[in-house]
Scaffold this motif. Structure first.
Motif, PDB file in Angstrom:
ATOM      1  N   ASN A   1       0.752  -1.563   0.053  1.00 21.18           N
ATOM      2  CA  ASN A   1      -0.399  -0.115  -0.100  1.00 21.18           C
ATOM      3  C   ASN A   1       1.569   0.936   0.190  1.00 21.18           C
ATOM      4  O   ASN A   1       0.120   2.539  -0.133  1.00 21.18           O
ATOM      5  CB  ASN A   1      -0.821   0.170   1.641  1.00 21.18           C
ATOM      6  N   THR A   2       2.700   1.083   0.177  1.00 22.65           N
ATOM      7  CA  THR A   2       2.866   2.525   0.400  1.00 22.65           C
ATOM      8  C   THR A   2       4.157   2.244   0.071  1.00 22.65           C
ATOM      9  O   THR A   2       5.277   1.095   0.175  1.00 22.65           O
ATOM     10  CB  THR A   2       3.185   2.582   1.992  1.00 22.65           C
TER      11      THR A   2
ATOM     12  N   LYS B   1       0.542   6.589  -0.529  1.00 25.38           N
ATOM     13  CA  LYS B   1      -0.163   5.929  -0.844  1.00 25.38           C
ATOM     14  C   LYS B   1       0.333   4.950  -2.523  1.00 25.38           C
ATOM     15  O   LYS B   1      -0.446   6.203  -3.207  1.00 25.38           O
ATOM     16  CB  LYS B   1      -1.094   5.744  -0.413  1.00 25.38           C
TER      17      LYS B   1
ATOM     18  N   MET C   1      -1.776   2.111  -3.563  1.00 28.04           N
ATOM     19  CA  MET C   1      -3.101   0.461  -3.624  1.00 28.04           C
ATOM     20  C   MET C   1      -3.615   1.461  -5.240  1.00 28.04           C
ATOM     21  O   MET C   1      -4.405   0.551  -5.002  1.00 28.04           O
ATOM     22  CB  MET C   1      -3.626   0.879  -2.497  1.00 28.04           C
TER      23      MET C   1
END
Length: 72
Positions: free
Chosen positions: A16-17, A30, A32
């Motif tokens: 996600n990061t 981020k 995602m």
């Protein structure tokens, strides 16, 4: 007003990061919303989210235009 800016992925931290390098300034973003990113890819970032993958040429043009206009 918020503007999107281009940066280079310097480190993928998790699914996600990622750490993005904005010309020497690094920030956690981020990722995602996008698939198949890897270290060295360029992305367009808005409000802390990578919203589009960019070619190196497109990223360099955005960064150059931002410098010329005094945004960075």
């Amino acid at each position: 007003m918020c503007l999107a800016t281009a940066g280079k992925i310097s480190k993928i931290m998790d699914a996600n990061t990622a750490e993005i390098d904005f010309g020497g300034v690094k920030s956690e973003v981020k990722i995602m919303l996008l698939d198949n990113l890897k270290t060295g890819d360029y992305v367009l970032v808005h409000a802390g989210f990578a919203i589009n993958k960019l070619s190196k040429k497109d990223a360099e043009e955005i960064i150059s235009a931002s410098k010329e206009s005094g945004l960075i």
